[in-house]
Write an enzyme that holds these catalytic residues in place. Structure first.
Site, mmCIF file in Angstrom:
data_model
loop_
_atom_site.group_PDB
_atom_site.id
_atom_site.type_symbol
_atom_site.label_atom_id
_atom_site.label_comp_id
_atom_site.label_asym_id
_atom_site.label_seq_id
_atom_site.Cartn_x
_atom_site.Cartn_y
_atom_site.Cartn_z
ATOM 1 N N CYS A 95 0.864 -1.182 0.000
ATOM 2 C CA CYS A 95 0.000 0.000 0.000
ATOM 3 C C CYS A 95 0.897 1.227 0.000
ATOM 4 C CB CYS A 95 -0.957 0.041 1.177
ATOM 5 S SG CYS A 95 -2.198 1.361 0.974
ATOM 6 N N CYS A 213 0.310 3.580 -7.675
ATOM 7 C CA CYS A 213 -0.700 3.028 -6.769
ATOM 8 C C CYS A 213 -0.787 1.531 -7.016
ATOM 9 C CB CYS A 213 -2.059 3.681 -7.029
ATOM 10 S SG CYS A 213 -3.435 2.927 -6.122
#
Length: 269
Positions: A95, A213
């Protein structure tokens, strides 16, 4: 009734005869890392014969907000302990924005926390964070000036931009797609990325971050954009894959995912 014990038992089968086990820590709403990474490693297996399996722990996160990102980071040690029960050889903390939101250099601290949790659980493992992998991969590519695409709202995109800059890189241009719902990010069409990449101010850039991302799909377009624009193209997923292979001592041999994973790039020291 006689019970026979075979000469070759589970305890006598060495770890080297088994697939390499890779642990993932992902947001609970993530749908991309558990599809793109296995596909990349499938290509690695196709080229080398080395087998890999993936074992995940999930930390609650539905919306990409500062509050939920902070809460996810707080669960990293527990997730590392859980996934290390599978005796994985490497743990990837997947993440990127949650780590970068903690401030300059936060990937180093996060990687230490995860490594310590696994070691304390009796199963030490190499540790990679997507945040750390991204910046270290840029170093491996000898890139100083980059452009990037993110799915985040503009304030989070600026935060990622500042974080990358704090590691010594110049972010020439950044596109924020402004999708706050993490499931919706996973449904973005990677076929749209070549057009978005063309619109970046790539003059003077050394590399393109096509997806800053882990949740935004990009694998299907990485090679296409790299071939078209003539610059190295990476993503959070390909950078993480590069570092996992480096931790394992395996030379990348992955086709169709950009120069980074072709085997020509040496890990940053």
């Amino acid at each position: 009734m006689n019970i026979r014990v075979p000469e070759t038992t589970a305890s006598s089968i060495g770890r080297d005869s088994q697939p390499t086990r890779i642990g993932l820590i992902v947001p609970s709403s993530n749908t991309t890392m558990e599809t793109e990474l296995p596909e990349l490693f499938r290509r690695q297996t196709e080229a080398t014969g080395q087998l890999y399996t993936f074992h995940s722990a999930r930390a609650g996160m539905k919306n990409v907000t500062r509050e939920e990102l902070d809460a996810m980071v707080g669960k990293a040690a527990d997730c590392a302990k859980a996934v290390s029960d599978a005796d994985v050889e490497v743990i990837a903390y997947a993440c990127l924005v949650a780590v970068m939101a903690q401030g300059t250099g936060a990937h180093r601290h996060s990687e230490q926390i995860i490594a310590q949790a696994a070691e304390n659980n009796g199963h030490p493992a190499g540790v990679v964070s997507s945040a750390g992998a991204l910046v270290r991969t840029l170093t491996a590519l000898k890139a100083k000036k980059v452009t990037m695409v993110t799915p985040y709202m503009r304030p989070l995109t600026q935060m990622v931009r500042d974080y990358i800059a704090s590691e010594g890189f110049d972010v020439l241009d950044a596109v924020a797609l402004e999708v706050p719902d993490n499931l919706a990010v996973g449904r973005l069409n990677p076929a749209n990325l070549p057009e978005i990449a063309r619109e970046l101010e790539n003059n003077g850039a050394d590399a393109i971050i096509l997806s800053a991302c882990v949740q935004m799909p990009s694998l299907a377009s990485i090679q296409r954009v790299e071939d078209e624009l003539g610059l190295p193209v990476i993503s959070a997923a390909t950078a993480t894959t590069f570092e996992i292979l480096s931790k394992l001592g395996h030379t990348p041999a992955i086709k169709g995912a950009g120069r980074l994973l072709s085997g020509d790039v040496k890990p940053a020291l």
